[in-house]
Design an enzyme around this catalytic site. Structure first.
Site, PDB file in Angstrom:
ATOM      1  N   LYS A 284       0.808  -1.234   0.000  1.00 31.48           N
ATOM      2  CA  LYS A 284       0.000   0.000   0.000  1.00 31.48           C
ATOM      3  C   LYS A 284       0.837   1.280   0.000  1.00 31.48           C
ATOM      4  CE  LYS A 284      -4.192  -1.786   2.119  1.00 31.48           C
ATOM      5  NZ  LYS A 284      -5.136  -1.721   3.224  1.00 31.48           N
ATOM      6  N   ASP A 320      -9.751   2.996   2.027  1.00 34.79           N
ATOM      7  CA  ASP A 320      -9.794   2.507   3.408  1.00 34.79           C
ATOM      8  C   ASP A 320     -10.348   3.601   4.320  1.00 34.79           C
ATOM      9  OD1 ASP A 320      -8.832  -0.019   2.929  1.00 34.79           O
ATOM     10  OD2 ASP A 320      -6.733   0.507   3.301  1.00 34.79           O
TER      11      ASP A 320
END
Ligand code: NAP
Length: 485
Positions: A284, A320
């Site tokens: 990420k 997220d």
């Protein structure tokens, strides 16, 4: 269309027949791996095709090529001879297994020969000139290996061949996309196995390939999406995206790409024309250096979980953040978040998104983490309090107590007994949120629930961020919003 072949590796003929019955409606043919049969069963191999009434491939693989056969070549030759008296559709001979009498016997009986090569250099082009069906099989152990396989496949797939057919097989987690994409890659057959038998963790059984990946609907022009991570094969995301493509009639498929190195994946993305992908642990942060543009949430958190291609450019998002906030807002409304006090346990990648989301919503946050220095670094970026995962952390958590967010991997499958803060006593008016989604209810959440808290599991966040990814990938709203996982 590429055919789906069930590989039969049972020790007993009866066991193999049960597998065929279980998956008969999902597969086109089966391969009897006679090398896996127990000694006394071998005497029946010529009868097997009539027992299953499906086209059957006969193979007897040596240990060197991933099989179990370890007797002499003479024994193997005799077994093939017996097998070829049966009604097989194909026989699979390894490249080095050149026995003219067996070849003649197969051809005279109308049994087509598959010739298996286990490396992808040198010999392949000459293999295309034979009347046999060449099969190129590898077991990649890295993204670089899989990239080499795909490059070789793409260079071979348009070459003329005498048989007009060729088979490409990349096994294991790294090779899994080739199983689903056989038609796109120009492979005549793809191989699958009964649930739990291959390493691709519940992705490569016939029903999953047909129902989740819609193997039979994949065409050369089908758009490709996926998820990269390491490990990634436990992912639930294909079960979220693929049914939605089907429901909306979108010609696309979403596949896990086991990825250890990003530069190689980027090349894979180009040559396979992957249009967009989700990003999970451990990529990420590092993926950001490959982006041409990014959302504010990516810049603020230094973490990106979604990438989409726009022409030749890559754009990154961090869903997220919103995915985490949605379930909270659903329960509280955005206004009530403001002024709340929250403890975030953990200071890893997920915690970054959580802390940014909470601070941006006006929540006062403290961070407690096993490695106190990491808590300190994150806390300083977002001007929060911090402590270690110890007595001082517990004291701080007792003050920042309206909301508790558990972002560590403690309690995640398979170590489901874990609890990151066993000494912490919950109070009934608290909201407790655990980002872990396997299991759905961690020990930590169970304790909170027993104390009367409002609890939120990680599954909701997973779905909320996936809905947004789906819209970014397709330009359409996720069709089962709120009713499917
Ligand atoms: P990460 O960057 O590797 O961070 C792991 C965190 O867990 C760190 O704070 C680490 O502490 C802590 N930790 C690990 N083992 C520990 C132990 N034995 N005792 C105490 N603390 C420990 O991972 P991540 O990306 O943040 O992911 C963390 C969890 O969130 C995973 O379970 C992941 O599945 C979940 N997640 C869920 C979603 C969702 O959509 N629901 C999204 C993202 C992540 P140290 O700093 O001391 O190492």
């Amino acid at each position: 269309m590429a055919l789906l072949c069930l590989e039969l590796t049972g020790k007993k003929i009866r066991e193999n027949i049960q597998q065929v019955e279980k998956y008969r409606s999902s597969v086109d043919l089966v391969e009897l791996r006679a090398d896996c049969l127990a000694g006394e069963e071998l005497f029946q191999i010529h009868k097997f095709p009539l027992m299953v009434s499906l086209p059957v491939i006969l193979s007897i693989r040596r240990e060197e090529t991933g099989g179990s056969f370890n007797a002499s070549e003479e024994e193997r030759r005799k077994l093939f001879e017996l097998g070829l008296t049966g009604n097989y559709a194909f026989v699979d001979f390894e490249a080095g297994f050149q026995v003219p009498s067996l070849k003649e016997k197969a051809l005279n009986s109308g049994i087509k020969i598959i010739r298996s090569f286990y490396n992808l250099s040198g010999v392949e082009r000459s293999a295309l000139l034979s009347s046999e069906i060449p099969k190129f099989e590898v077991r990649p152990s890295s993204t670089a290996d899989f990239l080499r396989f795909i490059e070789a496949v793409l260079s071979l797939k348009e070459e003329p061949s005498c048989s007009g057919r060729r088979i490409f097989v990349a096994r294991g987690d790294y090779g899994f996309p080739s199983v689903v994409l056989a038609e796109k890659l120009g492979s005549f057959i793809t191989y699958c196995s009964a649930e739990g038998r291959e390493s691709a963790h519940g992705h490569s059984d016939p029903e999953t390939l047909q129902e989740i990946y819609r193997f039979k609907n994949i065409k050369r022009e089908t758009s490709l999406f996926g998820i990269i991570g390491n490990p990634v094969m436990h992912t639930r995301s294909p079960r979220i995206h693929n049914p939605a493509f089907k429901h909306l009639g979108i010609d696309a498929v979403y596949i896990p790409f086991q990825t250890d190195t990003l530069p190689e994946f980027m090349k894979l993305m180009d040559i396979m024309d992957i249009r967009g992908f989700s990003v999970t642990i451990p990529h990420k942060e590092r993926i950001i250096e490959f982006l041409d543009s990014q959302s504010e949430a990516v810049s603020a958190t230094g973490s990106c979980n979604t990438v989409v291609r726009r022409g030749k450019k890559l754009h990154g998002e961090n869903y997220d953040v919103e995915g985490f906030l949605d379930p909270l807002k659903k329960r509280l409304g955005s206004e009530r978040l403001k002024g709340m006090k929250a403890t975030v346990i953990g200071a890893g990648g997920a915690a970054r998104s959580v802390v940014f989301a909470l601070v941006s919503s006006g929540v006062e946050v403290c961070i407690i983490n096993r490695t106190k220095e990491k808590a300190e670094k994150l806390a300083k970026e977002f001007r929060c309090k911090y402590e270690g995962l110890d007595e001082s952390g517990l004291d701080l958590a007792r003050i920042y107590n309206n909301l508790v967010v558990q972002t560590t991997s403690v309690g995640m499958y398979p170590n489901v007994d874990g609890d990151p803060l066993p000494e912490y006593e919950f109070k009934r008016d608290q909201i407790v949120y655990d980002l872990i989604y396997i299991p759905e209810e961690t020990n930590f959440l169970k304790r909170a629930k027993e104390a009367g808290c409002t609890v939120i599991g990680g599954g909701e966040m997973l779905l909320q961020q996936a809905y947004r990814q789906f819209s970014l990938f397709t330009g359409k709203q996720y069709p089962f919003n709120g009713s499917r996982d």
